[in-house]
Design a protein around this motif. Structure first.
Motif, PDB file in Angstrom:
ATOM      1  N   ASP A  73      19.981 -20.853  -0.565  1.00  0.00           N
ATOM      2  CA  ASP A  73      19.492 -19.484  -0.536  1.00  0.00           C
ATOM      3  C   ASP A  73      18.512 -19.271   0.619  1.00  0.00           C
ATOM      4  N   TRP A 163      21.485 -11.630   9.332  1.00  0.00           N
ATOM      5  CA  TRP A 163      21.337 -11.987   7.925  1.00  0.00           C
ATOM      6  C   TRP A 163      19.883 -12.372   7.614  1.00  0.00           C
ATOM      7  N   TYR A 178      20.844  -9.233   2.731  1.00  0.00           N
ATOM      8  CA  TYR A 178      21.656 -10.428   2.510  1.00  0.00           C
ATOM      9  C   TYR A 178      23.051 -10.301   3.102  1.00  0.00           C
ATOM     10  N   ARG A 261      28.866 -10.204   3.520  1.00  0.00           N
ATOM     11  CA  ARG A 261      27.944 -10.964   2.684  1.00  0.00           C
ATOM     12  C   ARG A 261      28.645 -12.172   2.070  1.00  0.00           C
ATOM     13  N   LYS A 263      27.987 -15.156  -1.317  1.00  0.00           N
ATOM     14  CA  LYS A 263      27.210 -15.780  -2.378  1.00  0.00           C
ATOM     15  C   LYS A 263      27.886 -17.076  -2.805  1.00  0.00           C
ATOM     16  N   ARG A 267      23.301 -17.715  -5.345  1.00  0.00           N
ATOM     17  CA  ARG A 267      22.535 -17.917  -4.110  1.00  0.00           C
ATOM     18  C   ARG A 267      23.144 -17.109  -2.969  1.00  0.00           C
ATOM     19  N   ASN A 268      22.301 -16.362  -2.283  1.00  0.00           N
ATOM     20  CA  ASN A 268      22.754 -15.584  -1.132  1.00  0.00           C
ATOM     21  C   ASN A 268      22.789 -16.467   0.105  1.00  0.00           C
TER      22      ASN A 268
END
Length: 287
Positions: A73, A163, A178, A261, A263, A267-268
């Motif tokens: 993350d 980002w 994100y 994006r 994930k 968690r990004n």
């Protein structure tokens, strides 16, 4: 030695800290590649169907090929304990994570309803959309479609927001961004960066506009926001390079662009770090 702020590409055993108590484990039992930086990731190859523990918590299972992925993350801790377990076998690494550099960015001229909505009906709609997105992000396909790495989802683009930047919207501090914003002409085709399973595809979302989610395996999910057109359906299998939609400026957007994006579970991660990265084959005896 402290890694550079840019992060690094991880080769087999090249940038990990080993525990003396586990020094007898074979290097080929846990072969790693990736980007050890906040927002980055590690791909690994180990025993097929091994359980993968992160900081002592079982979070994923290696594929039938023995391939797995974990993501870091934006606020990942400086060190991460990674362990693979299969029957009575154990392989362990301590990973050193580089801090990212996340500048601030300001965006003005957004409709107030997309920054600080107050209308009860709109707030209810937003909660309903959150529930739909949460279901899409909860997908855990038993696959390793990420293993060959990613391509960029647009043929031509200009990065307008990186980002992890701290967003200030209409003068109000907001959550970190994100996504990575890729400006391109409206209608430009968006291509799947890797094989995967569509878990969500819906136009007209309040914040995201046209939104598509793709599961690339083991909870690694990419998102494509502000689309003017969506060309795929939920449960559809897609291949790397397939057109999934078109660039637009729907939802919270001031110009045509794709917000891309990623994930991994909750968690990004920074999807641009996945471009041209792949699971290393070096020293892997089980393929």
């Amino acid at each position: 030695m402290i890694p550079s702020r840019r992060g690094l590409v991880l080769g087999a055993g090249a940038t990990v800290l080993s525990s003396p108590a586990l020094s007898r484990q074979r290097p080929e039992d846990l072969v790693l590649s990736g980007r050890l930086i906040q927002g980055g990731f590690v791909m690994g190859r180990t025993w097929p169907r091994a359980m993968i523990f992160v900081n002592g918590e079982a979070l994923t299972t290696a594929s039938a090929r023995g391939v797995f992925i974990i993501g870091f993350d934006r606020d990942a801790a400086p060190y991460v304990q990674l362990e693979a377990r299969f029957r009575n076998r154990r392989a362990h690494r301590t990973l050193s994570i580089v801090s990212g550099a996340f500048p601030s960015s300001r965006i003005n001229g957004l409709p107030p309803s997309t920054v600080e909505p107050t209308d009860p009906a709109l707030l209810e709609r937003i909660q309903q959309e959150i529930a739909l997105k949460t279901e899409g992000f909860a997908s855990r396909a038993d696959a390793d479609d990420f293993r060959a790495g990613f391509i960029w989802p647009l043929d031509r683009y200009r990065v307008t927001s990186r980002w992890g930047s701290q967003r200030i919207l209409n003068g109000t501090p907001a959550r970190p961004h994100y996504g990575i914003d890729l400006a391109a002409p409206a209608g430009s085709p968006i291509r799947a960066p890797a094989d995967g399973l569509v878990t969500f595809a819906r136009p007209g979302m309040h914040f995201e506009g046209g939104l598509t989610l793709i599961d690339h395996g083991q909870g690694l999910i990419t998102a494509y926001l502000h689309q003017s057109r969506i060309d795929v359906l939920p449960t559809q299998r897609i291949r790397r390079g397939d057109v999934i939609g078109a660039v637009g400026m729907t939802g919270r957007a001031t110009g045509p662009h794709l917000c891309w994006r990623m994930k991994w579970r909750d968690r990004n991660c920074d999807p641009s770090l996945m471009v041209a990265q792949s699971a290393t084959e070096t020293g892997y005896p089980y393929a």
